[in-house]
Design a protein around this motif. Structure first.
Motif, PDB file in Angstrom:
ATOM      1  N   GLY A   3     -32.466  -7.525  -9.443  1.00  0.00           N
ATOM      2  CA  GLY A   3     -32.176  -6.707  -8.272  1.00  0.00           C
ATOM      3  C   GLY A   3     -33.395  -6.222  -7.520  1.00  0.00           C
ATOM      4  O   GLY A   3     -33.290  -5.306  -6.711  1.00  0.00           O
ATOM      5  N   GLU A   4     -34.556  -6.835  -7.736  1.00  0.00           N
ATOM      6  CA  GLU A   4     -35.771  -6.410  -7.047  1.00  0.00           C
ATOM      7  C   GLU A   4     -35.872  -6.972  -5.629  1.00  0.00           C
ATOM      8  O   GLU A   4     -36.630  -6.451  -4.818  1.00  0.00           O
ATOM      9  CB  GLU A   4     -37.008  -6.849  -7.827  1.00  0.00           C
ATOM     10  N   PHE A   5     -35.118  -8.026  -5.364  1.00  0.00           N
ATOM     11  CA  PHE A   5     -35.228  -8.696  -4.079  1.00  0.00           C
ATOM     12  C   PHE A   5     -33.853  -8.950  -3.485  1.00  0.00           C
ATOM     13  O   PHE A   5     -32.859  -9.018  -4.193  1.00  0.00           O
ATOM     14  CB  PHE A   5     -35.920 -10.061  -4.248  1.00  0.00           C
ATOM     15  N   GLN A   6     -33.852  -9.099  -2.148  1.00  0.00           N
ATOM     16  CA  GLN A   6     -32.661  -9.555  -1.445  1.00  0.00           C
ATOM     17  C   GLN A   6     -33.069 -10.790  -0.651  1.00  0.00           C
ATOM     18  O   GLN A   6     -34.028 -10.740   0.126  1.00  0.00           O
ATOM     19  CB  GLN A   6     -32.129  -8.489  -0.497  1.00  0.00           C
ATOM     20  N   GLU A  18     -33.244 -21.030   7.552  1.00  0.00           N
ATOM     21  CA  GLU A  18     -34.222 -19.943   7.572  1.00  0.00           C
ATOM     22  C   GLU A  18     -33.915 -19.021   6.407  1.00  0.00           C
ATOM     23  O   GLU A  18     -32.753 -18.781   6.078  1.00  0.00           O
ATOM     24  CB  GLU A  18     -34.141 -19.171   8.886  1.00  0.00           C
ATOM     25  N   THR A  19     -34.987 -18.527   5.789  1.00  0.00           N
ATOM     26  CA  THR A  19     -34.806 -17.584   4.683  1.00  0.00           C
ATOM     27  C   THR A  19     -35.653 -16.352   4.933  1.00  0.00           C
ATOM     28  O   THR A  19     -36.690 -16.403   5.606  1.00  0.00           O
ATOM     29  CB  THR A  19     -35.235 -18.205   3.339  1.00  0.00           C
ATOM     30  N   LYS A  20     -35.182 -15.253   4.375  1.00  0.00           N
ATOM     31  CA  LYS A  20     -35.952 -14.010   4.412  1.00  0.00           C
ATOM     32  C   LYS A  20     -35.772 -13.343   3.054  1.00  0.00           C
ATOM     33  O   LYS A  20     -34.652 -13.051   2.636  1.00  0.00           O
ATOM     34  CB  LYS A  20     -35.468 -13.094   5.534  1.00  0.00           C
ATOM     35  N   LEU A  21     -36.894 -13.146   2.374  1.00  0.00           N
ATOM     36  CA  LEU A  21     -36.893 -12.532   1.054  1.00  0.00           C
ATOM     37  C   LEU A  21     -37.501 -11.144   1.194  1.00  0.00           C
ATOM     38  O   LEU A  21     -38.656 -11.004   1.609  1.00  0.00           O
ATOM     39  CB  LEU A  21     -37.705 -13.384   0.074  1.00  0.00           C
ATOM     40  N   VAL A  22     -36.720 -10.122   0.880  1.00  0.00           N
ATOM     41  CA  VAL A  22     -37.166  -8.737   1.039  1.00  0.00           C
ATOM     42  C   VAL A  22     -37.299  -8.098  -0.334  1.00  0.00           C
ATOM     43  O   VAL A  22     -36.387  -8.168  -1.164  1.00  0.00           O
ATOM     44  CB  VAL A  22     -36.177  -7.926   1.911  1.00  0.00           C
ATOM     45  N   TYR A  30     -41.218 -10.286   1.531  1.00  0.00           N
ATOM     46  CA  TYR A  30     -42.124 -10.854   0.527  1.00  0.00           C
ATOM     47  C   TYR A  30     -42.419 -12.285   0.945  1.00  0.00           C
ATOM     48  O   TYR A  30     -41.495 -13.055   1.209  1.00  0.00           O
ATOM     49  CB  TYR A  30     -41.446 -10.825  -0.848  1.00  0.00           C
ATOM     50  N   VAL A  31     -43.702 -12.652   1.041  1.00  0.00           N
ATOM     51  CA  VAL A  31     -44.052 -13.981   1.539  1.00  0.00           C
ATOM     52  C   VAL A  31     -44.894 -14.796   0.558  1.00  0.00           C
ATOM     53  O   VAL A  31     -45.153 -15.973   0.808  1.00  0.00           O
ATOM     54  CB  VAL A  31     -44.786 -13.893   2.904  1.00  0.00           C
ATOM     55  N   LEU A  32     -45.327 -14.207  -0.529  1.00  0.00           N
ATOM     56  CA  LEU A  32     -46.218 -14.918  -1.439  1.00  0.00           C
ATOM     57  C   LEU A  32     -45.582 -16.165  -2.050  1.00  0.00           C
ATOM     58  O   LEU A  32     -46.293 -17.106  -2.405  1.00  0.00           O
ATOM     59  CB  LEU A  32     -46.706 -13.984  -2.549  1.00  0.00           C
ATOM     60  N   ALA A  47     -39.694 -19.710  -8.532  1.00  0.00           N
ATOM     61  CA  ALA A  47     -38.676 -20.435  -9.302  1.00  0.00           C
ATOM     62  C   ALA A  47     -37.278 -19.922  -8.984  1.00  0.00           C
ATOM     63  O   ALA A  47     -36.341 -20.711  -8.798  1.00  0.00           O
ATOM     64  CB  ALA A  47     -38.965 -20.322 -10.797  1.00  0.00           C
ATOM     65  N   GLU A  48     -37.096 -18.607  -8.920  1.00  0.00           N
ATOM     66  CA  GLU A  48     -35.783 -18.031  -8.592  1.00  0.00           C
ATOM     67  C   GLU A  48     -35.365 -18.390  -7.171  1.00  0.00           C
ATOM     68  O   GLU A  48     -34.212 -18.727  -6.915  1.00  0.00           O
ATOM     69  CB  GLU A  48     -35.808 -16.508  -8.761  1.00  0.00           C
ATOM     70  N   TYR A  49     -36.301 -18.307  -6.248  1.00  0.00           N
ATOM     71  CA  TYR A  49     -36.054 -18.655  -4.848  1.00  0.00           C
ATOM     72  C   TYR A  49     -35.575 -20.101  -4.739  1.00  0.00           C
ATOM     73  O   TYR A  49     -34.554 -20.393  -4.106  1.00  0.00           O
ATOM     74  CB  TYR A  49     -37.350 -18.422  -4.066  1.00  0.00           C
TER      75      TYR A  49
END
Length: 186
Positions: A3-6, A18-22, A30-32, A47-49
């Motif tokens: 649950g650290e990211f959306q 298009e993706t956006k990871l927050v 988050y862009v790293l 890996a999760e992405y």
């Protein structure tokens, strides 16, 4: 990631993704995961992405294995007429699939990508073929080594192979698919 990211994924009609990871703790993007950054945490995020995107692709998109237009018409015909989807049974040969009746579980067709020389045609080129079943007398009458070949990797008494290169008209293909479907009840 506990649950650290959306992750928001947007897929346009054109196929653009298009993706956006927050990162929820900071509410910042988050862009790293899209860079060459290294480390165990960034590696875990990457890996999760990738796993999420692969799951979306697997569940929402059909693999475009077969390229030939006549092959695609055969797939559409089986889907529309019999509500059957291709089944890819062999991980070692991902360009081979079967059509199966839902009521009997019997195969009535196989779509395969083979070298022409496997059919007795003097060429190493690949071709998409359709294996169908029929009664032995009709199979014997059809097989001519030009348009109709002995069943590739099937019982040659009951199965025959058609090259999906427009040498057999689509109307004839539909008739032969229907006959094969009707024979796949036992």
């Amino acid at each position: 990631m506990e649950g650290e990211f959306q992750l928001t994924v947007t897929i346009e009609d054109t196929g653009t993704i298009e993706t956006k990871l927050v990162e929820l703790a900071s509410a910042e993007e988050y862009v790293l995961h899209r860079t060459s950054a290294a480390g165990s945490f960034v590696g875990s995020v990457k890996a999760e992405y990738q796993a999420v995107l692969q799951a979306i692709a697997d569940q929402c998109f059909e693999a475009d294995i077969f390229k030939n237009e006549q092959t695609k018409r055969v797939i559409d015909y089986a889907r529309e007429t019999y509500q059957n989807e291709l089944e890819f049974l062999w991980p070692k040969t991902p360009s081979n699939a079967i059509f199966r009746r839902t009521d009997s579980g019997k195969w009535y067709g196989a779509l395969l990508t083979v070298q022409k020389n496997k059919l007795g045609i003097p060429s190493d080129d690949l071709i998409e073929v359709l294996d169908l079943r029929n009664d032995p007398q009709k199979v014997a009458a059809l097989v001519d080594g030009v348009k109709y070949f002995p069943g590739y990797h099937m019982n040659k008494k009951h199965w025959f192979t058609i090259c999906l290169d427009d040498s057999v008209s689509f109307d004839e293909l539909k008739k032969l698919i229907d006959e094969s479907y009707l024979l796949a009840v036992k």
